[in-house]
Design a protein around this motif. Structure first.
Motif, mmCIF file in Angstrom:
data_model
loop_
_atom_site.group_PDB
_atom_site.id
_atom_site.type_symbol
_atom_site.label_atom_id
_atom_site.label_comp_id
_atom_site.label_asym_id
_atom_site.label_seq_id
_atom_site.Cartn_x
_atom_site.Cartn_y
_atom_site.Cartn_z
ATOM 1 N N LEU A 63 8.985 -1.504 -7.343
ATOM 2 C CA LEU A 63 7.983 -1.755 -8.154
ATOM 3 C C LEU A 63 6.415 -1.497 -7.574
ATOM 4 O O LEU A 63 5.571 -0.779 -8.232
ATOM 5 N N MET A 64 6.266 -1.672 -6.402
ATOM 6 C CA MET A 64 4.916 -1.402 -5.543
ATOM 7 C C MET A 64 4.851 -0.180 -5.500
ATOM 8 O O MET A 64 3.643 0.402 -5.785
ATOM 9 N N LEU A 65 5.781 0.778 -5.271
ATOM 10 C CA LEU A 65 5.777 2.265 -5.377
ATOM 11 C C LEU A 65 5.389 2.721 -6.680
ATOM 12 O O LEU A 65 4.344 3.811 -6.533
ATOM 13 N N GLU A 66 5.988 2.344 -7.663
ATOM 14 C CA GLU A 66 5.539 2.915 -8.742
ATOM 15 C C GLU A 66 4.231 2.461 -9.412
ATOM 16 O O GLU A 66 3.451 3.319 -10.071
ATOM 17 N N LEU A 67 3.808 1.324 -9.147
ATOM 18 C CA LEU A 67 2.434 0.766 -9.403
ATOM 19 C C LEU A 67 1.320 1.767 -8.769
ATOM 20 O O LEU A 67 0.299 2.197 -9.142
ATOM 21 N N GLU A 93 -7.208 -2.200 -11.713
ATOM 22 C CA GLU A 93 -7.235 -3.214 -10.948
ATOM 23 C C GLU A 93 -6.166 -4.159 -11.341
ATOM 24 O O GLU A 93 -5.576 -4.852 -10.230
ATOM 25 N N GLN A 94 -5.438 -4.028 -12.406
ATOM 26 C CA GLN A 94 -4.211 -4.777 -12.603
ATOM 27 C C GLN A 94 -3.317 -4.493 -11.918
ATOM 28 O O GLN A 94 -2.432 -5.137 -11.466
ATOM 29 N N GLN A 95 -3.060 -3.033 -11.733
ATOM 30 C CA GLN A 95 -1.889 -2.679 -10.939
ATOM 31 C C GLN A 95 -2.137 -3.024 -9.458
ATOM 32 O O GLN A 95 -1.093 -3.385 -8.851
ATOM 33 N N ARG A 96 -3.392 -3.160 -9.125
ATOM 34 C CA ARG A 96 -3.399 -3.324 -7.509
ATOM 35 C C ARG A 96 -3.133 -5.027 -7.388
ATOM 36 O O ARG A 96 -2.600 -5.434 -6.538
ATOM 37 N N ALA A 97 -3.614 -5.839 -8.334
ATOM 38 C CA ALA A 97 -3.363 -7.124 -8.536
ATOM 39 C C ALA A 97 -1.801 -7.494 -8.350
ATOM 40 O O ALA A 97 -1.173 -8.228 -7.809
ATOM 41 N N LEU A 98 -1.179 -6.699 -9.389
ATOM 42 C CA LEU A 98 0.334 -7.046 -9.465
ATOM 43 C C LEU A 98 1.063 -6.552 -8.324
ATOM 44 O O LEU A 98 1.892 -7.212 -7.795
ATOM 45 N N ILE A 172 4.135 -1.143 -16.168
ATOM 46 C CA ILE A 172 4.630 -0.040 -15.809
ATOM 47 C C ILE A 172 5.281 0.727 -17.064
ATOM 48 O O ILE A 172 4.904 1.922 -17.444
ATOM 49 N N LEU A 173 5.946 0.085 -17.739
ATOM 50 C CA LEU A 173 6.912 0.652 -18.950
ATOM 51 C C LEU A 173 5.932 0.711 -20.098
ATOM 52 O O LEU A 173 6.064 1.770 -20.911
ATOM 53 N N ASP A 174 5.040 -0.020 -20.481
ATOM 54 C CA ASP A 174 4.130 0.109 -21.161
ATOM 55 C C ASP A 174 3.053 1.277 -21.189
ATOM 56 O O ASP A 174 2.715 2.311 -22.146
#
Length: 256
Positions: A63-67, A93-98, A172-174
């Motif tokens: 997940l972190m790699l994909e983000l 920013e949402q990707q970084r937070a996740l 990610i899927l969205d």
């Protein structure tokens, strides 16, 4: 309610895992909405499926790699005048937070449940027909006899780490699904084969059809091409056969 049904085919193992997590979490939430004993049993069965899935792969790292990969692609779009820069920055920013949220999770994702004695006993018995009867698992029978609120609160505690994972999977899927629009395609005699752009980050095939369609697709895909065959099944007890008709459908080849 949508008048369409969408069939999806992942084009890599990472997408396959994310789609499975999404589906299992959807079923788990639906089961937890109810107070009946059978709903709690179904919720635990799905939770065990989820545990069996995530202990085989490093979901957090994937997940972190994909983000990170998607974030880098988003950052490259910031120079484009046709992009809503404010919306794009919010996504980054949402990707970084996740990603930070996932990084802050210690240990293996399901380690708190792998060591759970009740779930361990249940995992062993679920493969046996009727293996979770009260005479086989009295401790489980006792657990199910507790109040619905008590069962629900305990389940909420157990799935809490998976909720963080679902947040990342959903984003990610969205983004993958929204990366391209559907285009009309036809399949003569129920057969369609197209090449994939090997230089593109192909991740997901989506086939959209009317719900009242009398055929359904079977999709196979490799690195260079994909094939879609449409089948009809007049009797649910009989073997499906490839249709002889030309099938009109919509296709999205998602690459982000």
């Amino acid at each position: 309610m949508s008048s369409f049904v969408i069939y999806e085919q992942p084009l890599n193992e990472r997408m396959r895992t994310f789609l499975r997590i999404e589906q299992l979490m959807y079923r788990l939430h639906k089961a937890m909405d109810g107070a009946e004993i059978w709903q709690s049993h179904f919720a635990l069965s799905v939770l065990i499926e989820l545990v069996n899935l995530v202990i085989r792969v490093d979901v957090k790292n994937d997940l972190m790699l994909e983000l990170e990969r998607q974030g880098a692609n988003m950052a490259r779009l910031q120079a484009s005048d046709s992009v809503d820069s404010a919306h794009l920055q919010a996504l980054i920013e949402q990707q970084r937070a996740l990603s930070q949220q996932l990084h802050g999770m210690s240990g293996q994702l399901a380690q708190h449940l792998v060591r759970n004695e009740l779930l361990g006993s249940l995992r062993q018995r679920l493969s046996i027909p009727g293996g979770t009867c009260d005479f086989d698992l009295p401790a489980y029978h006792y657990w199910l006899s507790r109040s619905p609120q008590w069962r629900h609160e305990l389940l909420e505690t157990w799935i809490e780490p998976f909720e963080k994972v679902l947040d990342a999977v959903t984003l990610i899927l969205d983004l993958v699904r929204q990366s391209v629009d559907f285009v009309p395609v036809s399949a003569p005699r129920g057969f369609c084969q197209e090449s994939l752009n090997v230089d593109a980050p192909n991740q997901l095939l989506r086939v959209r059809m009317p719900k009242d369609s009398e055929v359904f697709p079977e999709i196979s895909a490799g690195k260079h091409r994909f094939t879609i065959r449409f089948f009809e099944q007049a009797d649910i007890m009989s073997r499906p056969t490839q249709t002889e008709q030309t099938v009109a459908f919509e296709l999205a080849t998602c690459a982000l």
